[in-house]
Each structure stands twice: as structure tokens, then as C-alpha cells.
Design a protein around this motif. Sequence first.
Motif: not given
Length: 153
Positions: A115-129, A133-141
Motif C-alpha cells: 500500500x505504501x509503494x502504491x501511495x508513493x507512486x500515486x503521490x509522485x504522479x500527483x506532484x508531476x501533474x 498547485x498542491x493543496x495543504x491536505x495533499x502535502x500533509x498526506x
Amino acid sequence: MVGFKNRYMVMEVFIDPNKDISKDDPIILSQHNISKAIKDSILVNFGECGLASSLVSFQVKYVNHITKVCIIRASRDEHQKVWAAITMVRSVGNCPVVFNLLDLSGNIRACKSAALNCEEMKFEHLKIVSGALQTEDINKHMHNLERIKMLEH
């Protein structure tokens, strides 16, 4: 004496992209909502006896509403029934969804790392996309990614 054996499933929830997200009907993925949808599916597809036998150790252990990754526990004897019922779930609340199995394991530590590996990949993709324009909630997670809080029982 042999201990009680469980299976842990790391599932990814895909929300229908055609669903128009409005403020009146927000999509909230929580442990309660996902658990209720799966239990309803077990009841419809396997009846009351199937539901009763599956509820012995069934539990939604973890849900991340941003990455839409969840960990589900079921007994070793009933995990295929629970898995089959999960694949037949078509909506959580009023939102049409599809579940995808990412990992199936006999211990929670292996599922936690998957689950951590999947979430790390999703957050990396989210950072690129999203770029800057990252929200505070995303940064906290993103900063608390290593702290998935689960009971190991």
C-alpha cells in the motif's frame, strides 16, 4: 495450537470518471462506506449464511480517501468469497466504483508495504501533474505517508 489465519487484500478503488462531482453529493470513501458496500454485496450474492461466515474476521483496516487505496482483512477460509463479492460491488454510496486487487498476502506487514509503494507512486504522479498547485491536505498526506495507522491484530 494454530493461530487464526487471515488474508489481507490491498485494493484500489476507481471512481467512475463520468460521475459529476457536486457539492450536494460528495464522494466520501471511508471504512464504514466501503465495509457496508462489501457486506451488502456478500449478502446479495451469497445470502445470509455466506455473510455470517464471512463476518468472522472481515474488516476494512485502512482507507486513504486521496489515493483511494484500502486494505481489507478476511479469514483464510472465506477470502475468496469476500474477494468475489468485492469484484461485484458497483457503487459505494451513490458513486459508481470498481475495485482492483493490488496485493494479496497472509500478513499485514507485506500489505502495508504494498500500500505504501502504491501511495508513493500515486503521490509522485500527483506532484508531476499538479506541479506547484498542491493543496495543504495533499502535502500533509505526503509527509505522513510512512504513518499508516493500523492495528496488527
